[in-house]
Design a protein around this motif. Structure first.
Motif, PDB file in Angstrom:
ATOM      1  N   PHE A   1      20.861 -18.375  20.522  1.00 50.14           N
ATOM      2  CA  PHE A   1      21.872 -17.929  19.560  1.00 50.14           C
ATOM      3  C   PHE A   1      23.136 -18.767  19.690  1.00 50.14           C
ATOM      4  N   GLN A   2      23.588 -18.964  20.921  1.00 49.42           N
ATOM      5  CA  GLN A   2      24.816 -19.733  21.160  1.00 49.42           C
ATOM      6  C   GLN A   2      24.659 -21.175  20.711  1.00 49.42           C
ATOM      7  N   SER A   3      23.475 -21.741  20.910  1.00 46.06           N
ATOM      8  CA  SER A   3      23.227 -23.113  20.477  1.00 46.06           C
ATOM      9  C   SER A   3      23.273 -23.231  18.957  1.00 46.06           C
ATOM     10  N   ALA A   4      22.714 -22.241  18.266  1.00 51.00           N
ATOM     11  CA  ALA A   4      22.665 -22.273  16.805  1.00 51.00           C
ATOM     12  C   ALA A   4      24.006 -21.947  16.170  1.00 51.00           C
ATOM     13  N   ARG A   5      24.731 -20.997  16.773  1.00 51.97           N
ATOM     14  CA  ARG A   5      25.974 -20.478  16.169  1.00 51.97           C
ATOM     15  C   ARG A   5      27.252 -21.039  16.790  1.00 51.97           C
ATOM     16  N   ASN A   6      27.115 -21.719  17.927  1.00 53.99           N
ATOM     17  CA  ASN A   6      28.274 -22.237  18.655  1.00 53.99           C
ATOM     18  C   ASN A   6      29.226 -21.124  19.083  1.00 53.99           C
ATOM     19  N   ARG A   7      28.676 -19.962  19.361  1.00 52.40           N
ATOM     20  CA  ARG A   7      29.447 -18.819  19.863  1.00 52.40           C
ATOM     21  C   ARG A   7      28.472 -17.806  20.439  1.00 52.40           C
ATOM     22  N   LEU A   8      29.010 -16.840  21.168  1.00 52.84           N
ATOM     23  CA  LEU A   8      28.208 -15.726  21.656  1.00 52.84           C
ATOM     24  C   LEU A   8      28.176 -14.614  20.609  1.00 52.84           C
ATOM     25  N   PRO A   9      27.227 -13.692  20.702  1.00 49.66           N
ATOM     26  CA  PRO A   9      27.208 -12.541  19.787  1.00 49.66           C
ATOM     27  C   PRO A   9      28.515 -11.755  19.880  1.00 49.66           C
ATOM     28  N   LEU A  10      28.926 -11.193  18.744  1.00 52.08           N
ATOM     29  CA  LEU A  10      30.220 -10.516  18.686  1.00 52.08           C
ATOM     30  C   LEU A  10      30.094  -9.015  18.444  1.00 52.08           C
ATOM     31  N   GLY A  11      28.869  -8.503  18.445  1.00 56.29           N
ATOM     32  CA  GLY A  11      28.716  -7.061  18.251  1.00 56.29           C
ATOM     33  C   GLY A  11      27.590  -6.724  17.306  1.00 56.29           C
ATOM     34  N   THR A  12      27.735  -5.592  16.601  1.00 56.38           N
ATOM     35  CA  THR A  12      26.659  -5.055  15.764  1.00 56.38           C
ATOM     36  C   THR A  12      26.200  -6.037  14.696  1.00 56.38           C
ATOM     37  N   GLN A  13      27.097  -6.888  14.214  1.00 56.68           N
ATOM     38  CA  GLN A  13      26.740  -7.827  13.144  1.00 56.68           C
ATOM     39  C   GLN A  13      25.666  -8.823  13.576  1.00 56.68           C
ATOM     40  N   ASP A  14      25.498  -9.018  14.872  1.00 56.81           N
ATOM     41  CA  ASP A  14      24.571 -10.041  15.369  1.00 56.81           C
ATOM     42  C   ASP A  14      23.298  -9.468  15.987  1.00 56.81           C
ATOM     43  N   ILE A  15      23.164  -8.147  15.989  1.00 55.03           N
ATOM     44  CA  ILE A  15      22.017  -7.529  16.664  1.00 55.03           C
ATOM     45  C   ILE A  15      20.698  -7.974  16.054  1.00 55.03           C
ATOM     46  N   ASP A  16      20.588  -7.926  14.732  1.00 53.80           N
ATOM     47  CA  ASP A  16      19.311  -8.249  14.087  1.00 53.80           C
ATOM     48  C   ASP A  16      18.902  -9.696  14.346  1.00 53.80           C
ATOM     49  N   GLU A  17      19.863 -10.617  14.235  1.00 51.01           N
ATOM     50  CA  GLU A  17      19.536 -12.029  14.470  1.00 51.01           C
ATOM     51  C   GLU A  17      19.128 -12.264  15.922  1.00 51.01           C
ATOM     52  N   LEU A  18      19.821 -11.605  16.831  1.00 51.24           N
ATOM     53  CA  LEU A  18      19.491 -11.749  18.253  1.00 51.24           C
ATOM     54  C   LEU A  18      18.105 -11.173  18.541  1.00 51.24           C
ATOM     55  N   GLN A  19      17.781 -10.049  17.912  1.00 52.78           N
ATOM     56  CA  GLN A  19      16.459  -9.442  18.079  1.00 52.78           C
ATOM     57  C   GLN A  19      15.361 -10.379  17.583  1.00 52.78           C
ATOM     58  N   GLN A  20      15.564 -10.950  16.406  1.00 52.00           N
ATOM     59  CA  GLN A  20      14.568 -11.867  15.845  1.00 52.00           C
ATOM     60  C   GLN A  20      14.394 -13.102  16.731  1.00 52.00           C
ATOM     61  N   THR A  21      15.503 -13.615  17.245  1.00 51.05           N
ATOM     62  CA  THR A  21      15.450 -14.784  18.130  1.00 51.05           C
ATOM     63  C   THR A  21      14.671 -14.472  19.398  1.00 51.05           C
ATOM     64  N   ALA A  22      14.973 -13.316  20.011  1.00 49.20           N
ATOM     65  CA  ALA A  22      14.309 -12.928  21.255  1.00 49.20           C
ATOM     66  C   ALA A  22      12.809 -12.743  21.040  1.00 49.20           C
ATOM     67  N   ASP A  23      12.445 -12.067  19.970  1.00 52.15           N
ATOM     68  CA  ASP A  23      11.022 -11.786  19.725  1.00 52.15           C
ATOM     69  C   ASP A  23      10.253 -13.056  19.398  1.00 52.15           C
ATOM     70  N   ALA A  24      10.907 -13.990  18.716  1.00 50.83           N
ATOM     71  CA  ALA A  24      10.252 -15.274  18.427  1.00 50.83           C
ATOM     72  C   ALA A  24      10.008 -16.056  19.717  1.00 50.83           C
ATOM     73  N   LEU A  25      10.934 -15.992  20.640  1.00 51.82           N
ATOM     74  CA  LEU A  25      10.764 -16.677  21.922  1.00 51.82           C
ATOM     75  C   LEU A  25       9.637 -16.034  22.742  1.00 51.82           C
ATOM     76  N   VAL A  26       9.558 -14.708  22.724  1.00 52.33           N
ATOM     77  CA  VAL A  26       8.482 -14.003  23.423  1.00 52.33           C
ATOM     78  C   VAL A  26       7.124 -14.427  22.868  1.00 52.33           C
ATOM     79  N   SER A  27       7.024 -14.453  21.541  1.00 51.72           N
ATOM     80  CA  SER A  27       5.766 -14.846  20.901  1.00 51.72           C
ATOM     81  C   SER A  27       5.412 -16.294  21.220  1.00 51.72           C
ATOM     82  N   GLY A  28       6.414 -17.186  21.152  1.00 53.53           N
ATOM     83  CA  GLY A  28       6.176 -18.607  21.394  1.00 53.53           C
ATOM     84  C   GLY A  28       5.780 -18.931  22.818  1.00 53.53           C
TER      85      GLY A  28
END
Length: 330
Positions: A229-256
């Motif tokens: 997420f930090q590599s793509a966005r150049n920042r850390l997550p900032l709260g509820t607005q980033d939960i879904d994207e972080l979830q999708q990123t994590a699950d894609a990494l687990v699958s990969g």
């Protein structure tokens, strides 16, 4: 090594350590120059422990000023230090911990540019980068590897913390488990480490369900998703607005990574929510645990008396649990 080669002050200060791990190990620490980058909470705890243990020289790099938020986990700072350079504020307090250790400060990050970093690394024995982004960690690790220098990275994201190490081909002393118990002897063991860029491509398919579960993969992939997420966005997550994207990123990494599907197909939503809400913040207890483990492992590497981390440790403050995963190591 004759104990007489240590001064009376050194023998008094390090007496317990010398008895614990021996003269030669203490001598290796005494001769070691350690480069530590970024003085946040994790590095504060790590520096305290390695300086008290008696390394020879600490080179501390940080360009940032002390902010009020640093006063929580940064016990080298006080209220009057706000606005000063972190390294300037901390130097005297670090020296007071152990006057036998030389402390050098570099109040800018220019030293991390490729050519400067390579030159600096050639003059040290071990490099420790804290609270840094993944892409730069890969770059700096590769420079250390070319210079044949052991590399550590560590940090915290709210309630999560991690340690990664690339110790090249590390030799250490270990008990020979094949010898009879009444005639136990030690043997030299070599562990071959992988660079971070290879570790991140690790496939989990060879592990059984039980083995996978023991490694607590959810916290591992929470950290890896934060890095992504930090590599793509150049920042850390900032709260509820980033939960879904972080979830999708994590699950894609687990699958990969082909993690055992009976153990993990999706990182728990509660963990992702915790990460998204707390990642930019430091919690003193988490910094103390991760920084303490990081210091302990650096000292193990210098002493060469016990096996260090192999090679990726994660700590989850939500559960108080930690685990170590071998990522792309032979």
């Amino acid at each position: 090594m004759d104990p007489a080669e240590f001064t009376e002050e050194e023998q008094g200060r390090y007496d317990r350590q010398i008895r614990l791990w021996g003269i030669e190990a203490q001598q290796r620490m005494r001769n070691a120059t350690i480069l530590v980058v970024k003085l946040k909470g994790t590095a504060t705890e790590t520096i305290k422990n390695i300086v008290l243990a008696g390394i020879g020289k600490l080179i501390l790099v940080d360009a940032d000023d002390v902010e009020e938020v640093d006063l929580g986990a940064g016990f080298f700072f006080c209220d009057d230090d706000v606005g000063k350079k972190r390294v300037d504020a901390a130097k005297a307090r670090i020296e007071n911990l152990n006057p036998l250790v030389t402390v050098e400060i570099i109040p800018n990050f220019d030293v991390l540019d490729n050519q400067n970093f390579e030159s600096t690394v050639n003059g040290v024995d071990l490099v420790c980068i804290t609270d840094w982004d993944r892409d730069d960690l890969i770059r700096l690790n590769n420079i250390c590897r070319r210079s044949r220098k052991p590399f550590y990275a560590g940090g915290t994201y709210g309630l999560l913390g991690y340690i990664f190490c690339d110790l090249l081909d590390h030799k250490y002393i270990s008990p020979d488990r094949s010898s009879p118990k009444d005639a136990q002897k030690n043997v030299q063991v070599t562990a071959s480490y992988s660079p971070l860029q290879d570790a991140l491509r690790h496939q989990w398919s060879a592990l059984s369900k039980r083995q996978t579960k023991e490694l607590r993969p959810a916290s591992v992939f929470a950290i890896l998703s934060l890095w992504q997420f930090q590599s793509a966005r150049n920042r850390l997550p900032l709260g509820t607005q980033d939960i879904d994207e972080l979830q999708q990123t994590a699950d894609a990494l687990v699958s990969g990574a082909d993690v055992n599907k009976q153990v993990l197909t999706t990182v728990p939503r509660s963990l992702i929510e915790s990460v998204a809400m707390t990642a930019p913040h430091e919690f003193s207890p988490v910094c103390a645990i991760v920084g303490g483990l990081l210091a302990q492992d650096i000292l193990k590497t210098l002493a060469a008396r016990e096996p260090p981390i192999a090679n990726f440790l994660t700590f989850d403050g939500n559960t108080g649990g930690a685990s170590v995963c071998r990522l792309s190591m032979p």
